[in-house]
Design a protein around this motif. Structure first.
Motif, mmCIF file in Angstrom:
data_model
loop_
_atom_site.group_PDB
_atom_site.id
_atom_site.type_symbol
_atom_site.label_atom_id
_atom_site.label_comp_id
_atom_site.label_asym_id
_atom_site.label_seq_id
_atom_site.Cartn_x
_atom_site.Cartn_y
_atom_site.Cartn_z
ATOM 1 N N LEU A 1 0.846 -1.190 0.000
ATOM 2 C CA LEU A 1 0.000 0.000 0.000
ATOM 3 C C LEU A 1 0.883 1.242 0.000
ATOM 4 O O LEU A 1 1.836 1.325 0.775
ATOM 5 N N THR A 2 0.547 2.187 -0.862
ATOM 6 C CA THR A 2 1.308 3.431 -0.891
ATOM 7 C C THR A 2 0.600 4.484 -0.050
ATOM 8 O O THR A 2 -0.617 4.605 -0.062
ATOM 9 N N LYS A 3 1.421 5.217 0.723
ATOM 10 C CA LYS A 3 0.899 6.317 1.542
ATOM 11 C C LYS A 3 0.647 7.497 0.625
ATOM 12 O O LYS A 3 1.400 7.732 -0.294
ATOM 13 N N ALA A 4 -0.352 8.242 0.802
ATOM 14 C CA ALA A 4 -1.377 8.148 1.816
ATOM 15 C C ALA A 4 -2.520 7.282 1.287
ATOM 16 O O ALA A 4 -3.152 7.623 0.316
ATOM 17 N N PHE A 5 -2.729 6.179 1.956
ATOM 18 C CA PHE A 5 -3.786 5.249 1.580
ATOM 19 C C PHE A 5 -5.052 5.634 2.330
ATOM 20 O O PHE A 5 -5.005 6.235 3.391
ATOM 21 N N SER A 6 -6.177 5.254 1.769
ATOM 22 C CA SER A 6 -7.444 5.546 2.436
ATOM 23 C C SER A 6 -7.705 4.491 3.507
ATOM 24 O O SER A 6 -7.298 3.334 3.359
ATOM 25 N N PRO A 7 -8.384 4.870 4.590
ATOM 26 C CA PRO A 7 -8.741 3.884 5.605
ATOM 27 C C PRO A 7 -9.553 2.715 5.029
ATOM 28 O O PRO A 7 -9.359 1.577 5.441
ATOM 29 N N LEU A 8 -10.422 2.997 4.062
ATOM 30 C CA LEU A 8 -11.205 1.916 3.459
ATOM 31 C C LEU A 8 -10.327 0.941 2.697
ATOM 32 O O LEU A 8 -10.529 -0.279 2.759
ATOM 33 N N LYS A 9 -9.353 1.452 1.973
ATOM 34 C CA LYS A 9 -8.420 0.584 1.246
ATOM 35 C C LYS A 9 -7.621 -0.264 2.235
ATOM 36 O O LYS A 9 -7.407 -1.464 2.009
ATOM 37 N N LEU A 10 -7.202 0.352 3.331
ATOM 38 C CA LEU A 10 -6.476 -0.385 4.364
ATOM 39 C C LEU A 10 -7.348 -1.511 4.925
ATOM 40 O O LEU A 10 -6.906 -2.660 5.009
ATOM 41 N N LEU A 11 -8.587 -1.201 5.285
ATOM 42 C CA LEU A 11 -9.489 -2.216 5.827
ATOM 43 C C LEU A 11 -9.748 -3.336 4.821
ATOM 44 O O LEU A 11 -9.745 -4.516 5.192
ATOM 45 N N ASP A 12 -9.964 -2.976 3.569
ATOM 46 C CA ASP A 12 -10.187 -3.996 2.536
ATOM 47 C C ASP A 12 -8.983 -4.917 2.399
ATOM 48 O O ASP A 12 -9.129 -6.140 2.282
ATOM 49 N N THR A 13 -7.787 -4.338 2.403
ATOM 50 C CA THR A 13 -6.566 -5.133 2.255
ATOM 51 C C THR A 13 -6.354 -6.032 3.466
ATOM 52 O O THR A 13 -6.008 -7.207 3.331
ATOM 53 N N VAL A 14 -6.587 -5.499 4.663
ATOM 54 C CA VAL A 14 -6.456 -6.296 5.883
ATOM 55 C C VAL A 14 -7.464 -7.447 5.863
ATOM 56 O O VAL A 14 -7.110 -8.597 6.145
ATOM 57 N N ASP A 15 -8.711 -7.155 5.519
ATOM 58 C CA ASP A 15 -9.718 -8.215 5.441
ATOM 59 C C ASP A 15 -9.316 -9.294 4.440
ATOM 60 O O ASP A 15 -9.471 -10.489 4.708
ATOM 61 N N GLU A 16 -8.802 -8.874 3.296
ATOM 62 C CA GLU A 16 -8.361 -9.834 2.284
ATOM 63 C C GLU A 16 -7.219 -10.708 2.815
ATOM 64 O O GLU A 16 -7.237 -11.931 2.661
ATOM 65 N N MET A 17 -6.250 -10.089 3.453
ATOM 66 C CA MET A 17 -5.094 -10.842 3.972
ATOM 67 C C MET A 17 -5.506 -11.813 5.076
ATOM 68 O O MET A 17 -4.911 -12.882 5.221
ATOM 69 N N LEU A 18 -6.502 -11.447 5.855
ATOM 70 C CA LEU A 18 -6.954 -12.304 6.945
ATOM 71 C C LEU A 18 -8.036 -13.286 6.510
ATOM 72 O O LEU A 18 -8.583 -14.011 7.317
ATOM 73 N N GLY A 19 -8.353 -13.273 5.200
ATOM 74 C CA GLY A 19 -9.321 -14.215 4.675
ATOM 75 C C GLY A 19 -10.746 -13.908 5.081
ATOM 76 O O GLY A 19 -11.553 -14.812 5.250
ATOM 77 N N ARG A 20 -11.043 -12.627 5.257
ATOM 78 C CA ARG A 20 -12.365 -12.238 5.726
ATOM 79 C C ARG A 20 -13.259 -11.700 4.616
ATOM 80 O O ARG A 20 -14.318 -11.174 4.885
#
Length: 127
Positions: free
Chosen positions: A106-125
Motif C-alpha cells: 500500500l502506498t501512503k497516503a492510503f485511504s482507511p477503506l483501502k487499508l481495511l479492505d486489504t487487511v480483510d483480504e489478507m486475513l481471509g475475511r
C-alpha cells in the motif's frame, strides 16, 4: 479466533491512524513497534497473523529486510501475511517488495477503506 496484527512504523501519527482504523475490527489484537529491529523481535514472540510494515525506517532493519526475515522464518512464513506501507510507488519499489516476499503493498497516503479492505483480504475475511 483473534487475529494478531503488528503495526511497525517509525511515524507515531501513521501508527495511530492505522490503529484507529483497525480498532473497529472485531476479534483483532493490535500491537505496535516503532522500528524494524523491534518489529522483528516482536514478530518472533507474537507470531502475528498480519504485519503492517513501513518500508523506510531508521535503525538496524528496514521494512524490506524485516519482510525477508519473516518470509524466511519457518515459524512465521507459514501464517504471517505482510503488507508493506510506503510513500515510494515506483516500479522498482514494488519489485523490491515482491522480492522481499510481501503479500500486499500500500502506498501512503492510503485511504482507511483501502487499508481495511486489504487487511480483510489478507486475513481471509472477504465475503
Amino acid at each position: 479466533m483473534t487475529a494478531r496484527i503488528l503495526i511497525v512504523d517509525d511515524q507515531p501519527d501513521i501508527r495511530k491512524l492505522i490503529s484507529l482504523t483497525l480498532q473497529h475490527l472485531e476479534d483483532a489484537e493490535l500491537h505496535e513497534a516503532d522500528n524494524g529491529g523491534d518489529g522483528w523481535r516482536m514478530a518472533k514472540d507474537l507470531k502475528p497473523d498480519l504485519m503492517l510494515l513501513d518500508v523506510m525506517m531508521p535503525g538496524e532493519l528496514d521494512g524490506y529486510q524485516v519482510c525477508t526475515k519473516i518470509k524466511q522464518d519457518p515459524e512465521l512464513a507459514a501464517h504471517t501475511k505482510v503488507i508493506l506501507l510506503t510513500a515510494r510507488a515506483q516500479q522498482e519499489d514494488l519489485d523490491a517488495g515482491a522480492r522481499a516476499g510481501s503479500d500486499a503493498y500500500l502506498t501512503k497516503a492510503f485511504s482507511p477503506l483501502k487499508l481495511l479492505d486489504t487487511v480483510d483480504e489478507m486475513l481471509g475475511r472477504m465475503e
